[in-house]
Design an enzyme around this catalytic site. Structure first.
Site, mmCIF file in Angstrom:
data_model
loop_
_atom_site.group_PDB
_atom_site.id
_atom_site.type_symbol
_atom_site.label_atom_id
_atom_site.label_comp_id
_atom_site.label_asym_id
_atom_site.label_seq_id
_atom_site.Cartn_x
_atom_site.Cartn_y
_atom_site.Cartn_z
ATOM 1 N N ASN A 40 5.290 -1.986 -18.434
ATOM 2 C CA ASN A 40 6.687 -1.762 -18.837
ATOM 3 C C ASN A 40 6.733 -1.196 -20.254
ATOM 4 O O ASN A 40 5.940 -1.564 -21.129
ATOM 5 C CB ASN A 40 7.536 -3.017 -18.689
ATOM 6 C CG ASN A 40 6.959 -4.273 -19.318
ATOM 7 O OD1 ASN A 40 5.760 -4.438 -19.428
ATOM 8 N ND2 ASN A 40 7.835 -5.157 -19.736
ATOM 9 N N GLU A 42 9.540 -0.694 -23.030
ATOM 10 C CA GLU A 42 10.924 -1.012 -23.397
ATOM 11 C C GLU A 42 11.430 -0.091 -24.499
ATOM 12 O O GLU A 42 10.660 0.639 -25.140
ATOM 13 C CB GLU A 42 10.999 -2.482 -23.849
ATOM 14 C CG GLU A 42 10.668 -3.429 -22.716
ATOM 15 C CD GLU A 42 10.874 -4.899 -23.054
ATOM 16 O OE1 GLU A 42 11.063 -5.239 -24.243
ATOM 17 O OE2 GLU A 42 10.846 -5.704 -22.099
ATOM 18 N N GLU A 53 6.116 -0.682 -12.596
ATOM 19 C CA GLU A 53 5.895 -0.041 -11.298
ATOM 20 C C GLU A 53 6.223 1.446 -11.373
ATOM 21 O O GLU A 53 5.499 2.295 -10.837
ATOM 22 C CB GLU A 53 6.768 -0.693 -10.221
ATOM 23 C CG GLU A 53 6.493 -2.165 -9.980
ATOM 24 C CD GLU A 53 7.313 -3.095 -10.869
ATOM 25 O OE1 GLU A 53 7.576 -2.749 -12.041
ATOM 26 O OE2 GLU A 53 7.692 -4.177 -10.385
ATOM 27 N N CYS A 85 11.818 -5.141 -9.223
ATOM 28 C CA CYS A 85 13.283 -5.034 -9.270
ATOM 29 C C CYS A 85 13.755 -4.028 -8.211
ATOM 30 O O CYS A 85 12.959 -3.290 -7.611
ATOM 31 C CB CYS A 85 13.742 -4.612 -10.666
ATOM 32 S SG CYS A 85 13.531 -2.858 -11.024
ATOM 33 N N CYS A 88 12.846 -0.295 -8.732
ATOM 34 C CA CYS A 88 11.420 -0.041 -8.450
ATOM 35 C C CYS A 88 11.134 -0.080 -6.953
ATOM 36 O O CYS A 88 10.311 0.689 -6.453
ATOM 37 C CB CYS A 88 10.546 -1.033 -9.207
ATOM 38 S SG CYS A 88 10.536 -0.693 -10.982
HETATM 39 N N1 THU Z 1 10.218 -5.233 -15.498
HETATM 40 C C1 THU Z 1 9.216 -4.556 -14.893
HETATM 41 O O1 THU Z 1 8.344 -3.973 -15.549
HETATM 42 N N2 THU Z 1 9.206 -4.496 -13.540
HETATM 43 C C2 THU Z 1 10.152 -5.069 -12.730
HETATM 44 O O2 THU Z 1 10.094 -4.896 -11.522
HETATM 45 C C3 THU Z 1 11.213 -5.878 -13.322
HETATM 46 C C4 THU Z 1 11.265 -5.931 -14.795
HETATM 47 C C5 THU Z 1 10.252 -5.296 -16.973
HETATM 48 C C6 THU Z 1 11.390 -4.564 -17.589
HETATM 49 C C7 THU Z 1 11.530 -5.282 -18.917
HETATM 50 O O3 THU Z 1 10.646 -4.668 -19.842
HETATM 51 C C8 THU Z 1 11.049 -6.685 -18.638
HETATM 52 O O4 THU Z 1 10.358 -6.628 -17.400
HETATM 53 C C9 THU Z 1 12.146 -7.708 -18.553
HETATM 54 O O5 THU Z 1 13.119 -7.326 -17.661
#
Ligand code: THU
Length: 128
Positions: A40, A42, A53, A85, A88
């Site tokens: 991830n 951010e 993902e 999520c 994704c």
């Molecule tokens: N996140 C992911 O990398 N994948 C997911 O399927 C859900 C959430 C990350 C996004 C953010 O950086 C952190 O998790 C908290 O939501």
């Protein structure tokens, strides 16, 4: 260890997660057997955050032009694991070789905890 899981564990350590402090690693395998990791990434503008993902999918498409995912692992810390999520799930489905057969493993930094098919996670996905 399963090479898909070890790639996700390794790439998770690259996560840029200063806001949530929640580090996610993902790895996908294409229909040629190639593996791509993602983490991830951010942003201070929270909505600009990219999930692990989708980072892996973007790497696959940009690096090799592959379009068919056969297997996925998502790694987070903790005992119970986290499923992808909704956005994704939709993006993985776009590039799945066959959502009924593409396996999505949910793991922590030690082992795979649960396995679903992509179809289990996103039945009746949006298609054009
Ligand atoms: N996140 C992911 O990398 N994948 C997911 O399927 C859900 C959430 C990350 C996004 C953010 O950086 C952190 O998790 C908290 O939501």
């Amino acid at each position: 260890m399963n090479p898909l899981l070890s790639e996700a564990i390794k790439t998770r350590l690259q996560a840029h997660a200063p806001y949530s402090k929640f580090m996610v690693g993902a790895a996908i395998r294409d229909d040629q057997g190639q593996i791509y990791g993602g983490c991830n990434v951010e942003n201070a503008s929270y909505g600009a955050t990219i999930c692990a993902e989708r980072t892996a999918v973007v790497r696959m498409v940009g690096q090799s032009g592959a379009r068919k995912i056969t297997e996925v692992v998502v790694v987070t810390d903790g005992a119970s694991g986290h499923t992808p999520c909704g956005i994704c799930r939709q993006v993985l489905t776009e590039f799945s070789a066959d959502p009924k057969k593409t396996l999505v493993h949910i793991a922590n930094t030690q082992k795979i905890l649960k396995t679903f098919t992509l179809e289990d996670l996103l039945p009746e996905s949006f298609k054009l």
